[in-house]
Design an enzyme around this catalytic site. Structure first.
Site, PDB file in Angstrom:
ATOM      1  N   SER C  21      37.588  32.214  44.475  1.00 34.47           N
ATOM      2  CA  SER C  21      38.024  33.557  44.855  1.00 34.47           C
ATOM      3  C   SER C  21      36.841  34.531  44.942  1.00 34.47           C
ATOM      4  CB  SER C  21      39.015  34.081  43.823  1.00 34.47           C
ATOM      5  OG  SER C  21      39.426  35.376  44.175  1.00 34.47           O
ATOM      6  N   CYS C 130      37.545  39.597  35.476  1.00 36.38           N
ATOM      7  CA  CYS C 130      36.530  40.211  36.331  1.00 36.38           C
ATOM      8  C   CYS C 130      35.695  41.191  35.521  1.00 36.38           C
ATOM      9  CB  CYS C 130      37.164  40.943  37.500  1.00 36.38           C
ATOM     10  SG  CYS C 130      35.915  41.751  38.517  1.00 36.38           S
TER      11      CYS C 130
HETATM   12  C1  LIG Z   1      30.513  37.895  45.334  1.00 39.15           C
HETATM   13  C2  LIG Z   1      31.499  37.322  44.363  1.00 39.15           C
HETATM   14  C3  LIG Z   1      32.782  37.849  44.295  1.00 39.15           C
HETATM   15  C4  LIG Z   1      33.715  37.361  43.404  1.00 39.15           C
HETATM   16  N1  LIG Z   1      34.975  37.864  43.371  1.00 39.15           N
HETATM   17  C5  LIG Z   1      35.902  37.331  42.560  1.00 39.15           C
HETATM   18  C6  LIG Z   1      37.257  37.777  42.596  1.00 39.15           C
HETATM   19  O1  LIG Z   1      37.612  38.655  43.379  1.00 39.15           O
HETATM   20  N2  LIG Z   1      38.138  37.207  41.736  1.00 39.15           N
HETATM   21  C7  LIG Z   1      37.765  36.223  40.868  1.00 39.15           C
HETATM   22  O2  LIG Z   1      38.614  35.735  40.125  1.00 39.15           O
HETATM   23  N3  LIG Z   1      36.525  35.757  40.831  1.00 39.15           N
HETATM   24  C8  LIG Z   1      35.578  36.280  41.654  1.00 39.15           C
HETATM   25  N4  LIG Z   1      34.299  35.791  41.621  1.00 39.15           N
HETATM   26  C9  LIG Z   1      33.960  34.707  40.709  1.00 39.15           C
HETATM   27  C10 LIG Z   1      34.026  33.345  41.400  1.00 39.15           C
HETATM   28  O3  LIG Z   1      35.310  33.060  41.875  1.00 39.15           O
HETATM   29  C11 LIG Z   1      33.570  32.221  40.454  1.00 39.15           C
HETATM   30  O4  LIG Z   1      34.433  32.186  39.350  1.00 39.15           O
HETATM   31  C12 LIG Z   1      32.147  32.406  39.956  1.00 39.15           C
HETATM   32  O5  LIG Z   1      31.335  32.959  40.969  1.00 39.15           O
HETATM   33  C13 LIG Z   1      31.503  31.115  39.452  1.00 39.15           C
HETATM   34  O6  LIG Z   1      31.407  30.158  40.473  1.00 39.15           O
HETATM   35  P1  LIG Z   1      30.068  29.945  41.374  1.00 39.15           P
HETATM   36  O7  LIG Z   1      28.933  29.809  40.424  1.00 39.15           O
HETATM   37  O8  LIG Z   1      30.354  28.716  42.171  1.00 39.15           O
HETATM   38  O9  LIG Z   1      29.934  31.161  42.234  1.00 39.15           O
HETATM   39  C14 LIG Z   1      33.352  36.296  42.528  1.00 39.15           C
HETATM   40  C15 LIG Z   1      32.068  35.758  42.603  1.00 39.15           C
HETATM   41  C16 LIG Z   1      31.138  36.241  43.499  1.00 39.15           C
HETATM   42  C17 LIG Z   1      29.764  35.643  43.533  1.00 39.15           C
END
Ligand SMILES: Cc1cc2nc3c(=O)[nH]c(=O)nc-3n(C[C@H](O)[C@H](O)[C@H](O)COP(=O)(O)O)c2cc1C
Ligand SMILES: Cc1cc2nc3c(=O)[nH]c(=O)nc-3n(C[C@H](O)[C@H](O)[C@H](O)COP(=O)(O)OP(=O)(O)OC[C@H]3O[C@@H](n4cnc5c(N)ncnc54)[C@H](O)[C@@H]3O)c2cc1C
Ligand SMILES: Cc1cc2nc3c(=O)[nH]c(=O)nc-3n(C[C@H](O)[C@H](O)[C@H](O)COP(=O)(O)OP(=O)(O)OC[C@H]3O[C@@H](n4cnc5c(N)ncnc54)[C@H](O)[C@@H]3O)c2cc1C
Ligand SMILES: Cc1cc2nc3c(=O)[nH]c(=O)nc-3n(C[C@H](O)[C@H](O)[C@H](O)COP(=O)(O)O)c2cc1C
Ligand code: FES
Ligand code: FES
Lengths: 257, 313, 313, 257
Positions: C21, C130
């Protein structure tokens, strides 16, 4: 007395499947006086990979100020290393650790050098030095299969050389211990480097003789400061040795395998 | 004038740079590489009452821009540390910060009491945050009441100022900081490692024999900076910041965040000469950004900006 | 036979790979690059009852092997999301997991109730974690009692299974997991971002306008793996793991740790084709390590080893 | 319709202090049809740096299948980029965003192109295309100092070109707005790219005219998915535009600066 320096790559060759021979030139060679020592190589000036990689010194050429490493490209660090080109420099820390102290030994007639896979390289410089001292050297080198065998002719020039492969695709089929038994090899000194399983087997069968084993352990600093690479000296005490600074070469029985 | 010198409780620092505990042993190895008197201070390896072998190997694993360690507080025990290690370091003109660890309150008290008597130990660092010892210090590090109680006990016996090393593995780092400050801590050191893990693809098993380990190195710097930023605004006592420092710019970032001095851990493994190199480069970097003394940088990210008019742009 | 297909509450997955997400918008941009029906599922961007602009910019900053973000839950609001975004996604054969956010319990309940009615929304993901919204979801994410209460309320109104997204910024992640499981959560998703910060060397100020932000990317993978490992051993409900996944090997590591499916976040920014690429490579990687189906990998790091005899070496 | 591809470096030149001109060859050029678009470049196939770097397309050569970027090496990513050598490939995503839509515009006689520092590059392709359409182009290009000036002669070939430097070490002393005022430059269309302060000043002084501004913002994805790069459309609503996918070029007044 700087232990760290840039060394220049003067050659890099793929000598067997995933096995590379890398020759480096630089002032650090001046301090390389003992077979079995290693260098701690930074393959990238960024944080990926973050840590240095320990690689044994396989041969030393004092005249040219060069040393050769032989390594298997398998993980991120060694893969990157294998992409380096002649002329590039490498950030090297070394020489590190204690090698095979043949200078201080009362050497007898015959030395058996037993290497397993990527444990073979440091035995090459050792064999050259033993030979130069007039010792009779016998090599038993174990590899996975035909494709990963390297330096057979180089070792053969120095003494009788047996090759064993786990799958029998080249030389003798089986382990180095099988070869020693089969040919009933006789020797005064045993020097070995390779997988712990192999070292253990050698120690068990030949522990009553004059045995020196080179160990491997995951390292942080490579110089004795982080305590990543310790091994126990006995079951019931907190005594320890560090592979990086007390080893990597230990006398048989000096540490628990 | 020396741009780098600074004073913290118990510590008269030539410069704000010191190796972090556990990443420098007791200095012996690095002494072969450079003169240890160049360092601001040395945070020596954790000391427990008895000798400890620590965890089985493998004890380290690499991660993206970081590493995991699970050394397990290996050390030769209080007596040996004082008689051999600390004593040996007397030859250098450098204050020691002794990292105090243990499994029980008594352990900490014993070590603190004895080691604080050493002439070159100018401060203690209470390691209530080591994630790699079972039934060990970690429980203190995540519970403000226990941490405060321990701090009080140690303060009673220590002959030198006491810094408490905070764990980042908590919901509320400010609460922990306030608790130990109230209990009498003279300073804070932060952060210790984040709890992490890596699995071997071939076996499916953790790479570390201890399974989990402490994450350190550049990858944790953003977490460390955030925590120093939060805590420094709420406490009166000084902070020695650490977590991923590899160069003089990183030091500046920690000072901005609110640290008064900075420790260098993992980077010592990558480049054993990193501490003297940072010390050499720091004045240059300070000048580049218009500072004439490190103290002008401390807390710049949140402090009122009066003094900084010359730099606003 | 399909090596990758798997079933989770509400989700019949072609494969275990889904964009995380906030890292994929509502899919529109990526639909221009590849067929979204290839994906196991899509975790759509957080939805709040009303439209939100989010935080001022800069909203992202780079860190060693990672990035910080402080988007601030920008979204067009519940009604628009359902009528435009979710509706538009109906053309693809891919289940949606709707990320539900808000500042109050009522916010969550409203969004959950309405969005769970959408025909292609097969599950909800309660974003109680968040870190970038003031007075917002974050308080729920670090308090087990509040988290449980919220889960219960949302479960009452949701027409589809509810997954709760856990924050890593807590002392005890297992406690959080057990609390929401007991409150009726059908699954967990973890981890959200670690709270971090970066300072600008020139100004001394935080790079992000919001000051702090969420750390994501490869640098946090060791923390994510550790938490999935800890939690999966203690709960009965499935986990969708995430944090730093960039390739099929990372997916395997999360499955070993105990995840039943895996989400890919930040890596979508680095390579917008990363999800289909991982889906393509995964069978190969599974075969390489001797598996014939992803389910054989799940929890391999801690499960009894009976089934794994062929691999022990 | 792949938006991502490897492009080969056919030239890399240092054209002013820390300023590099990089020419890339590859199929992505086929889709480059609008001046003012950008590419999102991955400078390293590892995670350091992790994110791509947005760089404007400075000129397009359809016949050779080449495009040119001009960038300032300042941070980790652009520093690394400047070390890349001819023959190496780069992972490029693009072309991205909406450029100067002169194909759809009813163009009048004179266009004023105002660039600031590293905002100058995209104006070059724009100027070439305007000139090809028979428009009279005037350039006002602002730089920090003499050492950072680039492409003066290239622009001068296309139309009258004024250079301003902040410290007066070359051309006019002062800002681009000073130059426009000083020479009382008259124009029908204003196209600009540069620091937000500059764009703001232009918008205030010339907002009643036909103005197009190219914006910069820190980016995550570069394609509209992450919402890193939004700007507001008005003070009192949640409406927004994304610099990466709605921009980077906006009509004057379309978004809040
Ligand atoms: C730009 C950005 C926006 C995000 N927005 C949300 C969000 O709206 N809701 C949410 O639950 N997690 C959000 N996340 C968290 C990601 O879903 C994920 O849990 C986190 O980035 C770890 O995974 P990754 O290392 O693969 O990015 C966001 C992450 C990033 C980088
Ligand atoms: C004293 C010593 C001498 C060595 N000599 C040689 C040699 O001459 N030739 C050779 O090919 N290899 C040698 N090795 C093993 C070599 O260090 C590893 O193969 C190498 O570090 C793997 O790095 P990687 O980037 O390929 O793997 P990765 O899996 O990316 O490495 C990740 C981390 O684990 C460590 N690591 C992984 N495997 C090993 C291992 N087997 N031993 C120690 N650390 C490991 C790495 O150093 C790194 O910190 C030696 C090891 C030691 C301790
Ligand atoms: C649409 C667009 C077009 C651009 N065109 C050009 C161009 O033609 N020539 C040129 O030299 N520069 C251009 N820039 C700016 C260029 O993207 C930055 O200079 C570059 O990203 C800095 O990267 P770094 O690794 O040197 O700096 P670092 O400080 O290491 O970058 C860290 C992070 O911040 C981001 N960042 C830093 N500065 C900027 C900035 N000014 N704008 C956006 N992101 C930034 C980086 O992308 C990266 O994610 C453009 C920016 C945008 C948004
Ligand atoms: C190998 C290793 C051993 C450590 N041992 C200790 C220790 O004994 N006591 C302690 O308080 N911290 C210990 N730490 C934590 C460091 O002192 C430091 O807090 C942490 O590594 C973050 O800094 P860095 O990112 O610069 O390494 C150790 C860290 C490492 C990497
Ligand atoms: S690797 Fe650090 S002590 Fe041996
Ligand atoms: S950079 Fe991701 S939306 Fe613009």
């Amino acid at each position: 007395m700087n232990k760290k320096g840039d060394m220049t790559i003067v050659s890099q060759r793929n000598i067997a499947k995933n096995i590379f021979e890398l020759t480096l030139k630089g002032d650090l060679v001046r301090n390389m006086n003992e077979p079995g020592q290693f260098v701690h190589v930074r393959v990238n000036n960024s944080y990926l990979p973050l840590l240095r990689r320990p690689i044994s010194i396989s041969s030393i050429n004092k005249e040219k100020n060069e040393c050769t490493l032989i390594y298997r490209a398998e993980g991120m660090g060694t893969e990157l290393l294998s992409k380096k080109m002649v002329g590039e420099t490498l950030d090297v820390l070394g020489p590190l650790g204690n090698g095979f102290k043949i200078k201080d030994m009362a050497l007898k007639k015959t030395a058996l050098l037993v290497g397993g896979g990527i444990g073979v390289p440091p035995l090459y410089q050792l064999s050259k030095e033993l030979k130069a001292k007039g010792i009779n050297v016998i090599h038993v080198l174990g590899f996975q299969d035909r494709e990963t065998v390297f330096y057979e002719s180089e070792f053969a020039e120095l003494g009788t050389t047996y090759i064993a492969t786990a799958d029998g695709s080249y030389g003798e089929k089986g382990f180095v211990t099988d070869v020693i038994r089969k040919y009933n090899l006789d020797f005064d000194h045993l020097f070995s480097c390779g997988p712990t399983m192999m070292l253990k087997a050698l120690q068990e069968e030949h522990g009553h003789k004059d045995v020196y084993l080179s160990l491997e352990e995951r390292m942080g600093c490579g110089i004795g400061a982080c305590f990543a690479c310790v091994c126990r000296v006995s079951e019931n005490s907190t005594d320890y040795k560090k592979v990086c600074s007390d080893g990597p070469v230990f006398k048989g029985g000096e540490v628990l395998l | 004038m020396n741009m780098l010198s600074t004073k913290l409780p118990g510590l008269d620092l030539k410069n704000p740079i010191m190796p972090a505990s556990g990443c420098f042993g007791f200095g012996e190895e690095y002494a072969g590489l450079y003169d240890l008197s160049q360092l601001g201070a040395i945070m020596i390896k954790a000391t427990t009452p008895q000798a400890r072998f620590g965890n089985p190997t493998p004890r380290v694993a690499e991660t993206p821009a970081g590493m995991l360690n699970a050394i397990g507080l290996q050390n030769p025990g209080l007596e040996q540390v004082i008689e051999k290690k600390v004593k040996w370091l007397e030859q250098y003109d450098v204050p020691l910060i002794a990292n105090v660890a243990g499994a029980t309150e008594e352990d900490y008290v014993i070590v603190a009491k004895e080691i604080s008597k050493a002439q070159n130990v100018h401060a203690l660092e209470l390691n209530i945050s080591c994630p790699n010892v079972k039934a060990g210090g970690i429980t203190f590090g995540v519970d403000p009441t226990l941490a405060a109680e321990l701090t009080r006990k140690v303060k009673e016996v220590s002959e030198v100022p006491v810094y408490v090393k905070l764990s980042p593995n908590v919901t509320n780092i400010v609460e922990m900081a306030l608790a130990v400050e109230k209990a009498g801590a003279d300073g804070l050191t932060m952060i210790n490692t984040l709890l992490g893990m890596r699995l071997d693809l071939k076996t499916g098993q953790p790479i570390l024999a201890n399974k989990t380990g402490g994450l350190s190195g550049p990858s944790i710097k953003p977490v460390a900076i955030r925590m120093v930023y939060e805590v420094s605004q709420r406490v009166e006592i000084p902070i020695i910041g650490m977590g991923g420092v590899t160069n003089a710019s990183d030091v500046l970032e920690f000072l901005y965040a609110g640290a008064s001095a900075v420790a260098v851990g993992t980077a010592n493994f990558v480049d054993p000469y990193v501490c003297p190199q940072i010390i050499e480069e720091l004045p240059e970097v300070l000048s580049e950004y218009g500072f004439s003394h490190i103290e002008e940088c401390i807390g710049r990210s949140w402090k009122k900006r009066e003094g900084f008019a010359h730099l606003s742009s």
